[in-house]
Write a protein that holds these residues in place. Structure first.
Motif, PDB file in Angstrom:
ATOM      1  N   ASP A 146     137.197  -6.805  91.060  1.00 36.58           N
ATOM      2  CA  ASP A 146     137.150  -7.858  90.031  1.00 36.58           C
ATOM      3  C   ASP A 146     136.932  -9.248  90.608  1.00 36.58           C
ATOM      4  OD1 ASP A 146     139.607  -8.038  91.273  1.00 36.58           O
ATOM      5  OD2 ASP A 146     140.729  -8.413  89.419  1.00 36.58           O
ATOM      6  N   VAL A 147     136.664  -9.342  91.909  1.00 33.58           N
ATOM      7  CA  VAL A 147     136.436 -10.648  92.539  1.00 33.58           C
ATOM      8  C   VAL A 147     134.945 -10.857  92.756  1.00 33.58           C
ATOM      9  CG1 VAL A 147     136.801 -12.048  94.613  1.00 33.58           C
ATOM     10  CG2 VAL A 147     138.702 -10.733  93.628  1.00 33.58           C
ATOM     11  N   ASN A 148     134.441 -11.968  92.252  1.00 34.01           N
ATOM     12  CA  ASN A 148     133.024 -12.316  92.358  1.00 34.01           C
ATOM     13  C   ASN A 148     132.794 -13.120  93.634  1.00 34.01           C
ATOM     14  OD1 ASN A 148     130.522 -13.937  91.973  1.00 34.01           O
ATOM     15  ND2 ASN A 148     130.480 -12.948  89.973  1.00 34.01           N
ATOM     16  N   ILE A 149     131.861 -12.652  94.465  1.00 33.19           N
ATOM     17  CA  ILE A 149     131.519 -13.331  95.708  1.00 33.19           C
ATOM     18  C   ILE A 149     130.309 -14.226  95.456  1.00 33.19           C
ATOM     19  CG2 ILE A 149     130.872 -13.071  98.127  1.00 33.19           C
ATOM     20  CD1 ILE A 149     133.676 -12.071  97.408  1.00 33.19           C
ATOM     21  N   GLN A 150     130.470 -15.508  95.738  1.00 31.49           N
ATOM     22  CA  GLN A 150     129.393 -16.472  95.483  1.00 31.49           C
ATOM     23  C   GLN A 150     128.892 -17.064  96.797  1.00 31.49           C
ATOM     24  OE1 GLN A 150     129.675 -19.202  92.093  1.00 31.49           O
ATOM     25  NE2 GLN A 150     129.340 -20.927  93.478  1.00 31.49           N
ATOM     26  N   CYS A 151     127.575 -17.266  96.874  1.00 36.38           N
ATOM     27  CA  CYS A 151     126.964 -17.879  98.054  1.00 36.38           C
ATOM     28  C   CYS A 151     126.007 -18.985  97.631  1.00 36.38           C
ATOM     29  CB  CYS A 151     126.209 -16.841  98.885  1.00 36.38           C
ATOM     30  SG  CYS A 151     127.286 -15.662  99.726  1.00 36.38           S
ATOM     31  N   LEU A 152     125.967 -20.022  98.418  1.00 32.71           N
ATOM     32  CA  LEU A 152     125.079 -21.153  98.165  1.00 32.71           C
ATOM     33  C   LEU A 152     123.793 -20.994  98.961  1.00 32.71           C
ATOM     34  CD1 LEU A 152     124.935 -24.065  96.841  1.00 32.71           C
ATOM     35  CD2 LEU A 152     125.718 -24.918  99.069  1.00 32.71           C
TER      36      LEU A 152
END
Length: 614
Positions: free
Chosen positions: A124-130
């Motif tokens: 349930d954890v969303n991994i975000q990258c720039l």
């Protein structure tokens, strides 16, 4: 008349003295006398029907921690991979469901850590990258996130006139084309790619420097990006509207957010996110007002780490909501362990005055503050016994225990502290609720000690000082020991006491009378020492509850000093399971202290009986 003339003369002298003092002129060595020749006030968006001032925060926003990306990029000494792993797991444990972990196209280290996050994140954890809006960098970022349960690609493009013209030499039209191209590429590589269907892909676009971007253009470029991505209400596009540089007061940022929220189309398919920096020291306020104005998500770092003056402090924003009765959906119940991780990994200390997290923010040194807090706790306990659980303590908007801190740290004592400070420490350490006069006397002793040492006194030092000063339970001076005593009733209001005491191994008979055991024992000791002891103050209270309940007795004796034939006073304290025994202990605690001071002579040895006869 003479008094009035004296006042007039004094006033005239003061007036003449004031006129003789030359006016102070500011040097202005570097600052401009008129800063308007160099700086301009920020233009305010036209929003005559703003609604946000009437709104209230009633639920927590979505949270995104960017500690591992934005925060890490701002560190003089960036985190190692092991430190990033520790930090990542701490963020998950706190309850963050969205974490911006890296800039994976920037280095192999960031790429490898992104893979670690993907492989170890809960479902349930969303991994975000720039990523910058460049094709090869976008492809590398998608590669890093492949296989994640939930992932967000975050692209950005500076949109303010200043950055477009000075940094990128790009027109508004060219900026829109570039933003749309990047969006279409991300879409083709993620949600439209049959091989990527195992991941729930989200997309975030930031019109960087939104805080300095004309709001009309911010809406225009985001409309174009939205059309290229085609979001749904179930999986909305994220428009992050950053105060990349904080330009003005928080209310203006709120106006910008509300303008965007009310002018963008298909609002139900959009998540508006704030990302406030703290250049003007208003990051928390700007974020809160941004939520009032319609923002759905708040991005930031724990304890405000970030470039320049930092990002918004997520701990403060979350606990501000908590103290208003709004669940933040983040767990800061062990704030101390969180601070340890943050300081170790960031290698930057959390300020002692940082809201909620600082070592000193729940501490009161001022005497008036301490007194108010002590009274507040006393009343709070009574209210809780009556079923009222609402927290209401002066100077403490948050119960320290809610964030894992104990009450011993709430009041700390130095030479500036009053009676309430020392009394609070004694109450917490020994359970003793000191009488007011004893509080006043002991606070002076504590102040003198702190002055002599030139520092704050710790709780154990104050406790030891109290026990020594007042011969607590005869622990320090016990020259006179009670061996036995008996009290007999002789009439409605008279009692006779007989007994024996030991002094230096010799036994003395004692006898006295009074209206109760205390007065009878005082009279007996007065007869023994041939000096008049009188009770100036007597107080008692219970300690603990249930089977562990004890009694505490405080007695203040008045006597005449042998050295100067002047009246003197001495407190004593007795604590035991029985109220009568506690009062007797308090009496002997006091008399032993007086004898130890040498102010009262011991009885003549001729009064003693043979020790073996006791």
């Amino acid at each position: 008349m003479i008094f009035r003339q004296t006042l007039v003369t004094l006033a005239e002298n003061v007036s003449r003295s004031a006129k003789s003092i030359p006016p102070v002129k500011l040097a202005y060595k570097n600052m401009l006398r008129d800063p308007s020749v160099k700086y301009r006030s920020f233009p305010v968006p036209k929003l005559p029907n703003r609604t946000w001032p009437n709104n209230t925060i009633t639920k927590a926003p979505r949270w995104l921690s960017t500690d591992l990306r934005d925060g890490n990029q701002s560190l003089p000494d960036p985190m190692s991979v092991e430190q990033k792993k520790e930090y990542f797991h701490k963020l998950v444990a706190i309850g963050f469901k969205e974490i911006e972990v890296s800039f994976p196209s920037a280095s192999q280290t960031d790429f490898d850590f992104t893979r670690y996050a993907v492989e170890n994140a809960p479902d349930d954890v969303n991994i975000q990258c720039l990523v910058q809006s460049r094709e090869h960098l976008i492809k590398r970022t998608v590669e890093a996130l492949t296989g994640a349960k939930k992932a967000t690609i975050h692209t950005y493009l500076a949109t303010s006139d200043l950055f477009r013209e000075v940094v990128f030499n790009m027109s508004r039209e060219e900026a829109i084309v570039k933003a749309v191209e990047a969006t279409k590429l991300v879409r083709r590589l993620t949600k439209d790619d049959p091989n990527q269907q195992g991941t729930e892909w989200s997309y975030q676009f930031s019109p960087e420097t939104f805080s300095d971007t004309p709001v009309e253009f911010a809406v225009e470029i985001c409309e174009a990006v939205k059309a290229a991505w085609e979001p749904t209400a179930e999986n909305p596009i994220i428009f992050n509207l950053p105060a990349t540089v904080e330009m003005t007061t928080p209310n203006v940022y709120a106006d910008q957010i509300e303008y965007f929220a009310t002018h963008i189309s298909e609002r139900e398919k959009i998540c508006i996110s704030t990302h406030c920096h703290n250049d003007r020291g208003c990051g928390v306020a700007a974020s809160e007002l941004g939520v009032l104005a319609g923002a759905d998500r708040v991005e930031g770092c724990l304890f405000g780490n970030g470039e320049r003056t930092g990002n918004v402090d997520l701990v403060t924003v979350a606990l501000n909501m908590y103290t208003q009765g709004v669940p933040p959906n983040l767990d800061f119940s062990d704030l101390t362990s969180l601070i340890e991780v943050v300081e170790r990994c960031n290698k930057i200390p959390v300020s002692p005055r940082a809201p909620y997290g600082g070592d000193l923010v729940v501490c009161a040194f001022s005497g008036s503050h301490q007194d108010a807090i002590k009274k507040g706790f006393n009343l709070q306990e009574k209210k809780r016994a009556e079923g009222n659980q609402i927290w209401a303590i002066p100077y403490l908007p948050l119960d320290p225990k809610d964030i894992g801190r104990d009450y011993e740290a709430v009041i700390r004592v130095n030479s500036q502290s009053g009676k309430g400070g020392a009394a609070w420490v004694i109450l917490r350490c020994l359970g003793l609720d000191l009488p007011r006069n004893l509080q006043i006397e002991f606070s002076t002793i504590v102040q003198d000690k702190a002055d002599a040492l030139g520092r704050e006194l710790k709780a154990d030092e104050i406790s030891k000082l109290f026990r020594e000063t007042y011969n607590y339970n005869n622990e320090f001076f016990n020259k006179i020991a009670l061996l036995d005593y008996n009290v007999e009733k002789v009439g409605d209001d008279r009692r006779n006491l007989t007994g024996q005491v030991s002094i230096d191994g010799k036994v003395y008979d004692i006898s006295g009378s009074g209206n109760g055991p205390v007065s009878s024992m005082i009279d007996a000791l007065s007869n023994l020492f041939n000096i008049k002891f009188a009770v100036a103050n007597y107080t008692e209270h219970s300690l603990g509850s249930g089977s562990s309940t004890q009694a505490a007795s405080y007695i203040l004796l008045n006597y005449r000093r042998d050295s100067d034939n002047q009246n003197a006073y001495q407190w004593g304290i007795g604590v035991t399971e029985d109220v009568s025994d506690a009062s007797i202990k308090a009496i002997f605690s006091t008399v032993n202290n007086i004898v130890a001071s040498g102010e009262v002579p011991l009885p003549e040895s001729s009064q003693a009986r043979a020790a073996g006869h006791a």
